[in-house]
Design a protein around this motif. Structure first.
Motif, PDB file in Angstrom:
ATOM      1  N   ALA A   4     -20.687  70.536  20.222  1.00 26.22           N
ATOM      2  CA  ALA A   4     -19.819  70.115  21.315  1.00 26.22           C
ATOM      3  C   ALA A   4     -20.204  68.724  21.806  1.00 26.22           C
ATOM      4  O   ALA A   4     -19.339  67.894  22.112  1.00 26.22           O
ATOM      5  N   PHE A   5     -21.496  68.457  21.857  1.00 26.01           N
ATOM      6  CA  PHE A   5     -21.951  67.143  22.293  1.00 26.01           C
ATOM      7  C   PHE A   5     -21.590  66.065  21.277  1.00 26.01           C
ATOM      8  O   PHE A   5     -21.202  64.954  21.651  1.00 26.01           O
ATOM      9  N   ALA A   6     -21.696  66.397  19.997  1.00 24.94           N
ATOM     10  CA  ALA A   6     -21.292  65.442  18.958  1.00 24.94           C
ATOM     11  C   ALA A   6     -19.793  65.169  19.035  1.00 24.94           C
ATOM     12  O   ALA A   6     -19.358  64.026  18.832  1.00 24.94           O
ATOM     13  N   SER A   7     -18.999  66.178  19.343  1.00 29.08           N
ATOM     14  CA  SER A   7     -17.554  65.974  19.511  1.00 29.08           C
ATOM     15  C   SER A   7     -17.270  65.053  20.693  1.00 29.08           C
ATOM     16  O   SER A   7     -16.380  64.198  20.631  1.00 29.08           O
ATOM     17  N   PHE A   8     -18.027  65.221  21.770  1.00 26.70           N
ATOM     18  CA  PHE A   8     -17.877  64.343  22.929  1.00 26.70           C
ATOM     19  C   PHE A   8     -18.219  62.898  22.565  1.00 26.70           C
ATOM     20  O   PHE A   8     -17.520  61.964  22.959  1.00 26.70           O
ATOM     21  N   CYS A   9     -19.290  62.715  21.794  1.00 32.55           N
ATOM     22  CA  CYS A   9     -19.694  61.367  21.368  1.00 32.55           C
ATOM     23  C   CYS A   9     -18.624  60.730  20.485  1.00 32.55           C
ATOM     24  O   CYS A   9     -18.313  59.547  20.632  1.00 32.55           O
ATOM     25  N   LEU A  10     -18.066  61.519  19.581  1.00 33.22           N
ATOM     26  CA  LEU A  10     -16.988  61.000  18.727  1.00 33.22           C
ATOM     27  C   LEU A  10     -15.750  60.658  19.549  1.00 33.22           C
ATOM     28  O   LEU A  10     -15.047  59.685  19.247  1.00 33.22           O
ATOM     29  N   ALA A  11     -15.473  61.436  20.590  1.00 30.94           N
ATOM     30  CA  ALA A  11     -14.346  61.115  21.471  1.00 30.94           C
ATOM     31  C   ALA A  11     -14.588  59.788  22.190  1.00 30.94           C
ATOM     32  O   ALA A  11     -13.651  59.000  22.382  1.00 30.94           O
ATOM     33  N   LEU A  12     -15.837  59.527  22.582  1.00 35.26           N
ATOM     34  CA  LEU A  12     -16.158  58.232  23.187  1.00 35.26           C
ATOM     35  C   LEU A  12     -15.899  57.088  22.210  1.00 35.26           C
ATOM     36  O   LEU A  12     -15.305  56.070  22.568  1.00 35.26           O
ATOM     37  N   VAL A  13     -16.342  57.279  20.978  1.00 39.98           N
ATOM     38  CA  VAL A  13     -16.164  56.233  19.968  1.00 39.98           C
ATOM     39  C   VAL A  13     -14.684  56.000  19.702  1.00 39.98           C
ATOM     40  O   VAL A  13     -14.218  54.847  19.667  1.00 39.98           O
ATOM     41  N   TRP A  14     -13.920  57.058  19.539  1.00 40.60           N
ATOM     42  CA  TRP A  14     -12.487  56.894  19.268  1.00 40.60           C
ATOM     43  C   TRP A  14     -11.745  56.303  20.463  1.00 40.60           C
ATOM     44  O   TRP A  14     -10.792  55.535  20.296  1.00 40.60           O
ATOM     45  N   GLY A  15     -12.170  56.645  21.677  1.00 41.06           N
ATOM     46  CA  GLY A  15     -11.580  56.014  22.858  1.00 41.06           C
ATOM     47  C   GLY A  15     -11.866  54.523  22.894  1.00 41.06           C
ATOM     48  O   GLY A  15     -11.010  53.720  23.275  1.00 41.06           O
ATOM     49  N   GLY A  16     -13.070  54.133  22.470  1.00 42.02           N
ATOM     50  CA  GLY A  16     -13.401  52.714  22.398  1.00 42.02           C
ATOM     51  C   GLY A  16     -12.609  51.988  21.337  1.00 42.02           C
ATOM     52  O   GLY A  16     -12.152  50.860  21.541  1.00 42.02           O
ATOM     53  N   VAL A  17     -12.425  52.626  20.188  1.00 43.53           N
ATOM     54  CA  VAL A  17     -11.634  52.017  19.111  1.00 43.53           C
ATOM     55  C   VAL A  17     -10.181  51.861  19.559  1.00 43.53           C
ATOM     56  O   VAL A  17      -9.552  50.820  19.322  1.00 43.53           O
ATOM     57  N   ALA A  18      -9.647  52.870  20.222  1.00 45.75           N
ATOM     58  CA  ALA A  18      -8.269  52.772  20.740  1.00 45.75           C
ATOM     59  C   ALA A  18      -8.160  51.661  21.772  1.00 45.75           C
ATOM     60  O   ALA A  18      -7.160  50.932  21.815  1.00 45.75           O
ATOM     61  N   GLY A  19      -9.189  51.507  22.604  1.00 45.36           N
ATOM     62  CA  GLY A  19      -9.181  50.434  23.589  1.00 45.36           C
ATOM     63  C   GLY A  19      -9.255  49.062  22.951  1.00 45.36           C
ATOM     64  O   GLY A  19      -8.617  48.119  23.422  1.00 45.36           O
ATOM     65  N   LEU A  20     -10.010  48.938  21.883  1.00 53.12           N
ATOM     66  CA  LEU A  20     -10.110  47.649  21.207  1.00 53.12           C
ATOM     67  C   LEU A  20      -8.832  47.297  20.465  1.00 53.12           C
ATOM     68  O   LEU A  20      -8.410  46.136  20.429  1.00 53.12           O
ATOM     69  N   ARG A  21      -8.205  48.282  19.853  1.00 52.67           N
ATOM     70  CA  ARG A  21      -7.009  48.002  19.046  1.00 52.67           C
ATOM     71  C   ARG A  21      -5.755  47.818  19.888  1.00 52.67           C
ATOM     72  O   ARG A  21      -4.905  47.011  19.549  1.00 52.67           O
ATOM     73  N   THR A  22      -5.622  48.575  20.970  1.00 56.51           N
ATOM     74  CA  THR A  22      -4.375  48.545  21.733  1.00 56.51           C
ATOM     75  C   THR A  22      -4.531  48.073  23.178  1.00 56.51           C
ATOM     76  O   THR A  22      -3.539  47.825  23.838  1.00 56.51           O
ATOM     77  N   GLY A  23      -5.770  47.992  23.675  1.00 54.87           N
ATOM     78  CA  GLY A  23      -5.975  47.643  25.075  1.00 54.87           C
ATOM     79  C   GLY A  23      -5.841  48.832  26.005  1.00 54.87           C
ATOM     80  O   GLY A  23      -5.845  48.675  27.220  1.00 54.87           O
ATOM     81  N   TRP A  24      -5.756  50.036  25.441  1.00 56.15           N
ATOM     82  CA  TRP A  24      -5.576  51.240  26.245  1.00 56.15           C
ATOM     83  C   TRP A  24      -6.885  51.626  26.921  1.00 56.15           C
ATOM     84  O   TRP A  24      -7.958  51.576  26.335  1.00 56.15           O
ATOM     85  N   ILE A  25      -6.787  52.016  28.186  1.00 57.05           N
ATOM     86  CA  ILE A  25      -7.944  52.463  28.965  1.00 57.05           C
ATOM     87  C   ILE A  25      -7.563  53.795  29.599  1.00 57.05           C
ATOM     88  O   ILE A  25      -6.410  54.008  29.984  1.00 57.05           O
TER      89      ILE A  25
END
Length: 93
Positions: A4-25
């Motif tokens: 579950a913690f690894a899934s949370f970490c991956l969600a952080l990474v994917w949220g950062g990638v989405a923010g970098l690619r689209t500017g979404w926060i």
């Protein structure tokens, strides 16, 4: 627990990638984030650092790998946290 913690970490990474690619926060962070690029990088680094630390707990590293993984994980986590703080300040340029 670590899955579950690894899934949370991956969600952080994917949220950062989405923010970098689209500017979404995330909606709960939109009022405070003034610079989306450092925010996205901060999420990627923080999530990656936490994944390194989770990898240390999930596997038994051999030799000096434990010290290297812990050092890399802590450095990535602290860099990401610093970038998340920087994203809250206005741009000077």
């Amino acid at each position: 627990m670590s899955g579950a913690f690894a899934s949370f970490c991956l969600a952080l990474v994917w949220g950062g990638v989405a923010g970098l690619r689209t500017g979404w926060i995330h909606p709960w962070e939109r009022a405070g984030v003034l610079r989306p690029v450092p925010h996205g990088l901060g999420l990627v680094f923080t999530g990656s650092g936490l994944l390194c630390l989770t990898g240390v707990l999930a596997f038994v590293p051999v030799g000096d790998a434990l010290a290297y993984l812990l050092t890399i994980g802590v450095c990535l986590f602290l860099t990401g946290t610093l970038l998340l703080g920087v994203s809250r300040f206005p741009d000077r340029g």
